[in-house]
Design an enzyme around this catalytic site. Structure first.
Site, short mmCIF file in Angstrom:
data_model
loop_
_atom_site.label_atom_id
_atom_site.label_comp_id
_atom_site.label_asym_id
_atom_site.label_seq_id
_atom_site.Cartn_x
_atom_site.Cartn_y
_atom_site.Cartn_z
N ASP A 76 0.85 -1.20 0.00
CA ASP A 76 0.00 0.00 0.00
C ASP A 76 0.88 1.24 0.00
OD1 ASP A 76 0.85 -0.63 2.68
OD2 ASP A 76 -0.62 0.79 3.45
N GLU A 137 -0.13 -1.09 5.61
CA GLU A 137 0.98 -0.77 6.52
C GLU A 137 0.93 0.71 6.91
OE1 GLU A 137 5.01 0.37 7.91
OE2 GLU A 137 3.84 1.21 6.28
ZN LIG Z 1 6.82 2.23 4.17
#
Ligand SMILES: [Zn+2]
Length: 369
Positions: A76, A137
């Site tokens: 992401d 994340e």
């Molecule tokens: Zn990163």
């Protein structure tokens, strides 16, 4: 001359992706990993994250030697990462200045794919390679929160996700917790304070007894929000406060959280206000000593590649925090990006190319552990 890792990085950066909307990226990576000879599965994280559309990808390349190594990067990216037009300029890859570049963390993803490709092409005998491409994340390291660590055989690994030039190894990062305070007092006319219990006063009394800012060498705290709505002619019956705490030492973080709860109970007793003190530990800290496999391997890898190693302490959280918490000893590795999360994000072309070589050598060196 076309360089596969550069072409692949650009191809990935052009796939519109943001945290929670990683479907197209995960599909593309699944195909790439399978083409490299990996068995690939997607976990059920999509159903565990609010509005999630894709899970973490876990890929395995079976080995011919002893051992197993985990390689991880997140797929992401932060907002403003749609419509990226990567361009190579003066030895660097940049966006067109209107979006991020997403080298955080596609440079890590591309390096892992390139390392696998190199190992396969060389025909070298290698250990089992486990790959984790995580989602979500950038929104509180959520993808790896829902990961099942039992599916990995690796006892150690490498998270390719850190700003800085190649050669940088993160041996630690802080853990983080959020603290919440809700105070309920008793409202009364301001002219008759004896009849009320001031929630504001109770909240301030509590905060005055707790540390704030730098607590010690390893711990910082930030009480960032304090509010008690209501008119000035009434004793306030509601107050709320929030903070976050970060520490390199999980015990120190736990000690502060306990002190917060204890002090709140004490203030409740003294003032008569109801004090709801709660907290959430977002992720634990980690520290990998220099005699452990991940650092010893990186010393050998960089010496082989002629790249100076620089072992540093990191600050904020990354997937390595959770993976270490699961018992898989991981360090962070830089792949040459800087200015991440901004439109000025830059990826050093040389570092990207060398990151693929780095992954190849990590895989080969991991057999010797
Ligand atoms: Zn990163």
């Amino acid at each position: 001359m076309a360089v596969p890792i550069v072409e692949e990085f650009i191809e990935l950066a052009e796939i519109d992706t943001v945290s929670r909307q990683e479907r197209a990226m995960v599909d593309a990576l699944k195909g790439k990993l399978e083409a490299l000879g990996c068995t690939v599965r997607e976990d059920d994280t999509a159903s565990k994250v609010d509005d999630g559309t894709a899970g973490n990808l876990i890929a395995v390349l079976e080995g011919q030697t002893e051992g197993s190594v985990l390689l991880a990067a997140h797929v992401d990216r932060v907002q403003n990462g749609f419509g990226i037009k990567p361009q190579v300029r003066d030895g660097k890859i940049v966006s067109d200045g209107t979006t991020v570049l997403a080298a955080d963390d596609l440079s890590g993803v591309a390096a892992i794919l390139d390392g696998l490709r190199r190992v396969q092409a060389s025909g070298a005998r290698h250990p089992r390679v486990e790959v984790l491409f995580s989602v979500c994340e950038e929104i509180g390291v959520q993808g790896t929160l829902h990961l099942d660590p039992a599916q990995f055989q690796s006892k150690f690994g490498f998270v390719l996700d850190s700003p800085g030039r190649i050669g940088k190894v993160l041996d630690s990062a802080m853990g983080k917790a959020e603290l919440f305070l809700e105070v309920t007092g008793k409202s009364a006319h301001a002219a008759y304070p004896e009849l009320g219990v001031s929630a504001t006063r109770a909240a301030v009394l509590l905060l005055s007894r707790l540390g704030d800012g730098r607590i010690d060498d390893e711990t910082v705290l930030n009480w960032s929000y304090l509010v008690a709505p209501g008119p000035c002619n009434a004793i306030p019956d509601k107050a709320s406060a929030k903070a976050f705490a970060m520490s390199r030492d999980n015990d120190k973080l736990a000690a502060y959280l306990n002190a917060f709860v204890d002090a709140a109970a004490q203030v409740a007793e003294e003032t008569g206000a109801k004090m709801d003190a709660s907290y959430v530990v977002n992720y634990p800290s980690f520290y990998v000593p220099s005699d452990r496999p991940p650092i010893r391997i990186m010393e050998r890898v960089f010496s082989k590649l002629g790249i100076p190693i620089s072992v540093q302490h990191g600050a904020g959280g990354l997937d390595a925090n959770r993976l270490n918490g699961y018992g898989i000893e991981c360090v962070g590795l830089a792949t040459g990006y800087s200015g991440n999360h901004t439109v000025n994000e830059v990826l050093e072309l040389e570092d990207l190319i060398r990151s693929g070589e780095m992954v190849e050598q990590i895989i080969l060196e991991s057999a010797a552990v």
